[in-house]
Write a protein that holds these residues in place. Structure first.
Motif, PDB file in Angstrom:
ATOM      1  N   GLY A 385       1.043  -0.988   0.005  1.00  0.00           N
ATOM      2  CA  GLY A 385       0.064   0.014  -0.138  1.00  0.00           C
ATOM      3  C   GLY A 385       0.710   0.759  -0.012  1.00  0.00           C
ATOM      4  O   GLY A 385       1.611   1.571  -0.635  1.00  0.00           O
ATOM      5  N   GLU A 386       0.550   2.267   0.582  1.00  0.00           N
ATOM      6  CA  GLU A 386       0.826   3.535   0.532  1.00  0.00           C
ATOM      7  C   GLU A 386       2.376   3.720   1.669  1.00  0.00           C
ATOM      8  O   GLU A 386       3.245   4.244   0.864  1.00  0.00           O
ATOM      9  CB  GLU A 386       0.005   4.528   0.818  1.00  0.00           C
ATOM     10  N   GLY A 387       2.313   2.915   2.159  1.00  0.00           N
ATOM     11  CA  GLY A 387       3.355   2.682   3.453  1.00  0.00           C
ATOM     12  C   GLY A 387       2.994   4.093   4.423  1.00  0.00           C
ATOM     13  O   GLY A 387       1.644   4.689   4.887  1.00  0.00           O
ATOM     14  N   ILE A 388       4.015   4.084   4.846  1.00  0.00           N
ATOM     15  CA  ILE A 388       3.780   5.169   6.687  1.00  0.00           C
ATOM     16  C   ILE A 388       5.585   6.199   6.051  1.00  0.00           C
ATOM     17  O   ILE A 388       6.528   5.094   6.385  1.00  0.00           O
ATOM     18  CB  ILE A 388       3.846   4.869   7.516  1.00  0.00           C
ATOM     19  N   ALA A 389       5.290   7.127   6.385  1.00  0.00           N
ATOM     20  CA  ALA A 389       6.074   7.765   6.211  1.00  0.00           C
ATOM     21  C   ALA A 389       7.207   7.951   7.695  1.00  0.00           C
ATOM     22  O   ALA A 389       6.214   7.478   8.682  1.00  0.00           O
ATOM     23  CB  ALA A 389       6.192   9.762   5.752  1.00  0.00           C
ATOM     24  N   PRO A 390       8.296   8.196   7.117  1.00  0.00           N
ATOM     25  CA  PRO A 390       9.478   8.235   8.033  1.00  0.00           C
ATOM     26  C   PRO A 390       8.971   8.963   9.490  1.00  0.00           C
ATOM     27  O   PRO A 390       9.091   8.906  11.387  1.00  0.00           O
ATOM     28  CB  PRO A 390      11.065   8.433   8.186  1.00  0.00           C
ATOM     29  N   GLU A 391       8.251   9.807   9.565  1.00  0.00           N
ATOM     30  CA  GLU A 391       8.186  11.201  10.503  1.00  0.00           C
ATOM     31  C   GLU A 391       6.815  10.538  11.684  1.00  0.00           C
ATOM     32  O   GLU A 391       6.625  11.331  12.483  1.00  0.00           O
ATOM     33  CB  GLU A 391       7.530  12.252   9.747  1.00  0.00           C
ATOM     34  N   HIS A 392       6.140   9.408  10.976  1.00  0.00           N
ATOM     35  CA  HIS A 392       4.636   9.256  11.551  1.00  0.00           C
ATOM     36  C   HIS A 392       5.001   7.983  11.833  1.00  0.00           C
ATOM     37  O   HIS A 392       3.844   7.552  12.846  1.00  0.00           O
ATOM     38  CB  HIS A 392       3.725   8.658  10.228  1.00  0.00           C
ATOM     39  N   LEU A 393       6.277   7.529  12.354  1.00  0.00           N
ATOM     40  CA  LEU A 393       6.096   6.134  12.374  1.00  0.00           C
ATOM     41  C   LEU A 393       6.447   5.951  13.698  1.00  0.00           C
ATOM     42  O   LEU A 393       6.105   4.995  14.563  1.00  0.00           O
ATOM     43  CB  LEU A 393       7.952   5.121  11.969  1.00  0.00           C
ATOM     44  N   ASP A 394       7.127   6.612  14.853  1.00  0.00           N
ATOM     45  CA  ASP A 394       7.112   6.987  15.678  1.00  0.00           C
ATOM     46  C   ASP A 394       5.854   7.366  16.454  1.00  0.00           C
ATOM     47  O   ASP A 394       5.416   6.965  17.753  1.00  0.00           O
ATOM     48  CB  ASP A 394       8.291   7.713  16.277  1.00  0.00           C
ATOM     49  N   ARG A 395       4.948   8.139  15.915  1.00  0.00           N
ATOM     50  CA  ARG A 395       4.087   8.436  16.747  1.00  0.00           C
ATOM     51  C   ARG A 395       2.411   7.925  16.459  1.00  0.00           C
ATOM     52  O   ARG A 395       1.168   8.259  16.378  1.00  0.00           O
ATOM     53  CB  ARG A 395       3.607  10.369  16.435  1.00  0.00           C
ATOM     54  N   ILE A 396       2.397   7.284  15.426  1.00  0.00           N
ATOM     55  CA  ILE A 396       1.293   5.961  14.640  1.00  0.00           C
ATOM     56  C   ILE A 396       0.683   5.168  16.121  1.00  0.00           C
ATOM     57  O   ILE A 396      -0.561   4.807  15.853  1.00  0.00           O
ATOM     58  CB  ILE A 396       1.401   5.168  13.791  1.00  0.00           C
ATOM     59  N   PHE A 397       1.457   4.881  16.771  1.00  0.00           N
ATOM     60  CA  PHE A 397       0.667   4.716  18.399  1.00  0.00           C
ATOM     61  C   PHE A 397       0.058   5.089  19.323  1.00  0.00           C
ATOM     62  O   PHE A 397      -0.269   4.812  20.745  1.00  0.00           O
ATOM     63  CB  PHE A 397       2.422   3.269  19.194  1.00  0.00           C
ATOM     64  N   ASP A 398       0.135   6.569  18.751  1.00  0.00           N
ATOM     65  CA  ASP A 398      -0.299   7.675  19.857  1.00  0.00           C
ATOM     66  C   ASP A 398      -1.492   8.081  20.082  1.00  0.00           C
ATOM     67  O   ASP A 398      -2.289   7.236  18.787  1.00  0.00           O
ATOM     68  CB  ASP A 398       0.073   9.078  20.229  1.00  0.00           C
ATOM     69  N   ARG A 399      -2.962   7.703  20.884  1.00  0.00           N
ATOM     70  CA  ARG A 399      -4.114   7.805  21.180  1.00  0.00           C
ATOM     71  C   ARG A 399      -4.547   8.737  19.816  1.00  0.00           C
ATOM     72  O   ARG A 399      -3.603  10.232  19.931  1.00  0.00           O
ATOM     73  CB  ARG A 399      -4.791   8.130  22.305  1.00  0.00           C
ATOM     74  N   PHE A 400      -5.503   8.324  18.921  1.00  0.00           N
ATOM     75  CA  PHE A 400      -6.472   9.132  18.188  1.00  0.00           C
ATOM     76  C   PHE A 400      -5.316   9.468  17.042  1.00  0.00           C
ATOM     77  O   PHE A 400      -6.003  10.608  15.908  1.00  0.00           O
ATOM     78  CB  PHE A 400      -6.796  10.807  18.876  1.00  0.00           C
ATOM     79  N   TYR A 401      -4.019   9.537  17.065  1.00  0.00           N
ATOM     80  CA  TYR A 401      -2.967  10.019  16.501  1.00  0.00           C
ATOM     81  C   TYR A 401      -3.469   9.023  14.229  1.00  0.00           C
ATOM     82  O   TYR A 401      -3.808   8.150  14.303  1.00  0.00           O
ATOM     83  CB  TYR A 401      -1.432   9.842  16.383  1.00  0.00           C
ATOM     84  N   ARG A 402      -3.483   9.880  13.337  1.00  0.00           N
ATOM     85  CA  ARG A 402      -3.437   9.379  12.177  1.00  0.00           C
ATOM     86  C   ARG A 402      -2.492  10.639  11.235  1.00  0.00           C
ATOM     87  O   ARG A 402      -2.595  11.260  11.648  1.00  0.00           O
ATOM     88  CB  ARG A 402      -5.019   9.806  11.253  1.00  0.00           C
ATOM     89  N   THR A 403      -1.967   9.639  10.391  1.00  0.00           N
ATOM     90  CA  THR A 403      -1.164   9.776   9.578  1.00  0.00           C
ATOM     91  C   THR A 403      -1.806  11.161   8.547  1.00  0.00           C
ATOM     92  O   THR A 403      -0.757  11.878   8.406  1.00  0.00           O
ATOM     93  CB  THR A 403      -0.353   8.791   8.010  1.00  0.00           C
ATOM     94  N   ASP A 404      -3.710  11.022   8.226  1.00  0.00           N
ATOM     95  CA  ASP A 404      -3.455  12.941   7.457  1.00  0.00           C
ATOM     96  C   ASP A 404      -3.634  13.685   8.471  1.00  0.00           C
ATOM     97  O   ASP A 404      -4.896  12.695   9.233  1.00  0.00           O
ATOM     98  CB  ASP A 404      -4.882  11.806   6.301  1.00  0.00           C
ATOM     99  N   SER A 405      -3.370  14.991   7.661  1.00  0.00           N
ATOM    100  CA  SER A 405      -4.413  15.913   8.829  1.00  0.00           C
ATOM    101  C   SER A 405      -5.543  16.314   9.095  1.00  0.00           C
ATOM    102  O   SER A 405      -6.196  16.813   9.950  1.00  0.00           O
ATOM    103  CB  SER A 405      -2.673  17.183   9.015  1.00  0.00           C
TER     104      SER A 405
END
Length: 449
Positions: A385-405
């Motif tokens: 798929g699209e994958g995850i940008a490096p700047e989001h890898l550490d934050r995707i486990f935060d509550r309510f965090y989504r890669t799209d603003s």
């Protein structure tokens, strides 16, 4: 707020350390002062006992030992008269080895004054040439009011840049006052104070910067937790705002058509029910996260078959994955066991597999592997798929965090799934992390022991 907290921490820390340093310095100074005073008094008593001895007192006529040296200072000349005391090598109780046995047992400059009961000088003796005015000035420095009739009285004074210690011995109808030079001893105490002041100032400066550094590091987790809490409240409010707005709008539609039948209003009721279920799921997830974060919550841990747990999640989802036109491939090493709560680990597997299916893209592929790595068990769930940008890898486990603003919800969910998975894995003292290549896909790893 955090700056004030840091400053308060610094003030408390510096005040506490300053008090401890002052107490330590005062203790050291007091002990040193007492030792110097004790040694000075011992020296005074030795010299006084020497002048009290019958042999020496018979050899100290009035004025002998006085010369015409510089007023108020000690010189290097010897006293006059055949029975005077030579200024040869000092040290020891009787003038040192090879010295004159009549020499005072002092390691420093000393002199003696005898007075009558009216404190008028009747006799003097010094190993150095001194003027009569010096003896008079020295006698004036003696605190005569504190001198008793039978007890020795000691004291100190400064005269012409020199520090003197004295002892007054009642002697018949008068007094004998013995003086010794204690400038060196007083210099030790003065240097000790200066040393303490300089060392204390330098240490406070060093401690200030060290405290500031560690205070910033100590407050960083608090600041981060506070910011996460603010973000959590904002995200939770955002997630609840949409379904509440939908429910309110549909309720208004129903109220505007009160005479219509339920069958005709079923569409609006279904919208309300759907959003209610969505809010129920959200609140359940939040409550679950709270329970996981609560250290008082207890979990029953036991050894279970991890291989069976993974298969029990994959097999029921094969049909759902096939309907979405996504290929599924898995490789599970049999009979792998881990220590933990099997139901919670199954929930982690379900969350990761569900995410992999949602974000795999059209005609994508999902791959699940479970294998032994050293003494641990490694689960890997990957997708294309699209994958995850490096700047989001550490934050995707935060509550309510989504890669799209924009927080687009085309895939559903609230952004709590990975947070729940991380919380469960942390409770099992395991490790959950992700690797991704943008444009190719992502892989999530779970390491358990």
């Amino acid at each position: 707020m955090f700056k004030k907290l840091r400053n308060r921490f610094l003030i408390v820390n510096l005040v506490s350390i300053s008090i401890m340093m002052l107490v330590a310095f005062a203790t050291i100074y007091t002990i040193t002062y007492q030792n110097v005073q004790r040694e000075t008094n011992m020296e005074l008593y030795k010299v006084s006992d020497f002048y009290h001895s019958p042999y020496n007192s018979s050899k100290i006529p009035r004025g002998e030992g006085q010369g015409s040296g510089t007023g108020g200072s000690t010189g290097s000349g010897s006293s006059s008269g055949s029975d005077s005391f030579p200024s040869d090598t000092m040290g020891g109780d009787n003038g040192g080895p090879g010295g004159d046995p009549n020499s005072p047992p002092a390691r420093s400059v000393s002199f003696m004054i005898k007075t009558d009961d009216q404190w008028k000088i009747t006799d003097t003796h010094s190993r150095f040439d001194m003027e009569d005015t010096f003896y008079t000035e020295a006698l004036q420095k003696v605190d005569q009011n504190k001198v008793g009739d039978s007890e020795r009285q000691t004291g100190q004074f400064a005269l012409d840049g020199t520090d003197w210690a004295y002892v007054v011995d009642p002697s018949g109808a008068g007094h004998m006052i013995v003086f010794i030079d204690v400038t060196a001893q007083q210099g030790i105490l003065t240097n000790l104070i200066y040393t303490f002041a300089v060392v204390g100032l330098v240490m406070l400066i060093v401690i200030y910067f060290l405290s500031r550094y560690f205070a910033n590091r100590s407050i960083a987790p608090v600041r981060e937790a506070f910011e996460k809490q603010k973000q959590f409240i904002g995200d939770a409010s955002h997630e609840l705002k949409t379904p509440l707005a939908i429910i309110n709008t549909n309720a208004d539609v129903l109220l505007a058509n009160q005479e219509d039948t339920i069958a005709n209003q079923a569409k609006w009721l279904h919208y309300i029910k759907s959003e209610t279920e969505r809010m129920t799921g959200l609140t359940n997830d939040l409550l679950y996260l709270t329970q996981m974060d609560d250290s008082r919550s207890t979990m029953i841990h036991a050894k279970f078959n991890m291989s069976d747990a993974v298969e029990s999640i994959i097999l029921p989802m094969e049909a759902v994955i096939f309907e979405k036109n996504i290929s599924l491939d898995y490789n599970i090493e049999p009979n792998l066991t881990v220590h933990g709560n099997s139901e919670q680990i199954k929930q982690v597997i379900l969350i990761l597999l569900d995410n992999a299916v949602k974000y795999s893209g059209p005609k994508g592929a999902v791959n699940v592997t479970l294998q032994k790595q050293n003494n641990d068990v490694m689960l890997a769930v990957s997708n294309t798929g699209e994958g995850i940008a490096p700047e989001h890898l550490d934050r995707i486990f935060d509550r309510f965090y989504r890669t799209d603003s924009s927080r687009a919800r085309k895939h559903g969910g609230h952004g709590l799934g990975l947070a729940i998975a991380r919380s469960i894995v942390d409770q099992h003292k395991g490790e959950l992390y992700a690797r991704s290549v943008v444009g190719e896909g992502a892989t999530f790893y779970v390491r358990l022991s």
